[in-house]
Design an enzyme around this catalytic site. Sequence first.
Site, short mmCIF file in Angstrom:
data_model
loop_
_atom_site.label_atom_id
_atom_site.label_comp_id
_atom_site.label_asym_id
_atom_site.label_seq_id
_atom_site.Cartn_x
_atom_site.Cartn_y
_atom_site.Cartn_z
N SER A 13 18.35 28.87 26.21
CA SER A 13 16.68 28.57 26.31
C SER A 13 16.66 30.20 26.96
O SER A 13 17.09 30.04 28.51
CB SER A 13 16.26 27.41 25.82
OG SER A 13 14.66 27.52 26.95
N HIS A 38 15.65 31.15 21.85
CA HIS A 38 14.52 30.91 22.15
C HIS A 38 13.87 31.18 23.41
O HIS A 38 14.20 31.19 24.75
CB HIS A 38 15.27 29.37 22.23
CG HIS A 38 14.36 28.02 21.90
ND1 HIS A 38 12.99 28.12 20.55
CD2 HIS A 38 13.39 27.41 23.12
CE1 HIS A 38 12.56 26.62 20.85
NE2 HIS A 38 12.53 27.03 22.79
N ASP A 40 10.73 30.19 25.54
CA ASP A 40 9.56 29.25 25.80
C ASP A 40 8.63 29.95 26.57
O ASP A 40 8.44 30.25 27.81
CB ASP A 40 10.32 28.10 26.60
CG ASP A 40 11.22 27.28 25.93
OD1 ASP A 40 10.81 26.70 24.60
OD2 ASP A 40 11.87 26.74 25.92
N MET A 42 5.07 29.84 27.77
CA MET A 42 3.95 28.45 28.58
C MET A 42 2.60 29.55 29.83
O MET A 42 3.20 30.46 30.10
CB MET A 42 5.02 27.55 29.97
CG MET A 42 5.99 27.32 29.23
SD MET A 42 7.70 26.18 30.49
CE MET A 42 8.66 25.66 29.74
N HIS A 75 8.97 29.63 20.92
CA HIS A 75 8.13 28.25 20.98
C HIS A 75 6.37 28.07 22.10
O HIS A 75 6.75 28.49 23.34
CB HIS A 75 9.64 27.31 21.57
CG HIS A 75 8.58 25.79 21.86
ND1 HIS A 75 9.06 25.30 22.93
CD2 HIS A 75 7.82 25.25 21.28
CE1 HIS A 75 8.98 23.99 23.00
NE2 HIS A 75 7.89 24.01 22.07
N MET A 77 4.20 26.89 23.67
CA MET A 77 3.84 25.91 24.02
C MET A 77 2.20 26.09 24.96
O MET A 77 1.94 26.59 26.15
CB MET A 77 4.68 25.47 25.95
CG MET A 77 5.14 24.46 24.82
SD MET A 77 6.85 24.05 25.32
CE MET A 77 8.04 25.32 26.10
N MET A 146 11.13 17.55 20.51
CA MET A 146 11.13 17.57 22.02
C MET A 146 11.93 16.66 22.18
O MET A 146 11.40 15.71 22.34
CB MET A 146 9.53 17.81 22.52
CG MET A 146 9.22 19.71 21.74
SD MET A 146 9.82 20.68 22.97
CE MET A 146 10.47 20.20 25.35
N GLY A 151 7.98 21.81 29.56
CA GLY A 151 7.79 22.47 31.24
C GLY A 151 8.81 22.75 32.27
O GLY A 151 8.22 23.78 32.57
N PHE A 152 9.67 22.20 32.26
CA PHE A 152 10.76 22.34 33.21
C PHE A 152 11.85 22.12 32.33
O PHE A 152 12.25 21.55 31.46
CB PHE A 152 11.13 21.84 34.47
CG PHE A 152 9.15 22.11 34.93
CD1 PHE A 152 8.58 22.70 35.75
CD2 PHE A 152 7.93 20.38 34.46
CE1 PHE A 152 7.53 23.08 36.36
CE2 PHE A 152 7.33 21.24 35.21
CZ PHE A 152 6.23 21.49 35.88
N GLY A 154 15.86 21.67 33.04
CA GLY A 154 16.90 20.69 34.05
C GLY A 154 16.79 19.30 33.51
O GLY A 154 16.79 18.58 34.60
N ASP A 184 15.69 20.52 21.20
CA ASP A 184 14.76 21.30 22.62
C ASP A 184 14.63 20.27 23.71
O ASP A 184 13.64 19.17 23.61
CB ASP A 184 13.75 22.02 22.62
CG ASP A 184 13.47 22.89 23.92
OD1 ASP A 184 14.77 22.78 24.87
OD2 ASP A 184 12.89 23.68 23.77
N GLY A 185 16.31 19.78 24.57
CA GLY A 185 15.41 18.97 25.92
C GLY A 185 16.72 18.45 26.31
O GLY A 185 16.79 17.69 25.60
N GLY A 186 17.57 18.99 27.87
CA GLY A 186 18.62 17.90 28.03
C GLY A 186 20.13 18.45 27.02
O GLY A 186 20.11 17.44 27.23
N GLY A 206 19.36 25.30 27.77
CA GLY A 206 19.07 26.38 28.37
C GLY A 206 20.40 26.14 29.20
O GLY A 206 21.02 27.08 29.60
#
Length: 227
Positions: A13, A38, A40, A42, A75, A77, A146, A151-152, A154, A184-186, A206
């Site tokens: 990401s 990827h 993102d 936003m 992606h 958003m 997700m 949005g963020f 980490g 996607d995420g963590g 990411g």
Amino acid sequence: MANFKDSILVAPSLMAANMLFLKDEVQAVKTAGADWLHLDIMDGHFVPNLTFGPDIVNQLRKTFPSKNSLEFDVHLMVEPVELFINLYKNAGADRITIHCEATPNLHRFLGYIKELGCKAGVSLNPGTAIETIYPVLDIVDQVLVMSVNPGFCGQKFIASSVLKIEDLAKIRKIRNLDFKIVVDGGITTENAGLVVKAGADVLVSGNSIFKSKDYSTTIAALRHAHT
């Protein structure tokens, strides 16, 4: 139906990369064996953050042409999503994913993405039930789960996302569909095996990649975490 576990894909990401050296960062993950890039997108409206616009994506696409290069996995958003689809198709997207929460005309715009020649994906936030997207599963190329609130970078992986992945894998098998399940995420080398076992085919990561000392080692560890 294909056996997706034969080849787990890794999609770094870019929002976690060093923004001062985007060209170098993309080249580094490409060399390290990434499958997709990827991106993102936003808007500060649908999600509380801003990233990059179509001009940045277009410049990266010129530097890394579609042929024999990374697939650009965009992606969106954003809201209203229909204002952005053409912009990112023209900027060089290979895949465009839109959120089911961002439009009441989900089926229409997924079909439009495919008409433009891109792979079409649908995404849903952690608080959205997977039943919401059942009516479009027969037309999508990928479903993006997700596993954090968007949005963020980490954020901590939301464990209940595993249940969504399992349910999607079951419905895919029952209905004999062939969409990819993207998470996607963590995502880290510690939990990658868990989500792949649940049914994931593509891991978006990411910080785990871009904050690591060796991109090649991290990407390989993500890809083979389930073995």
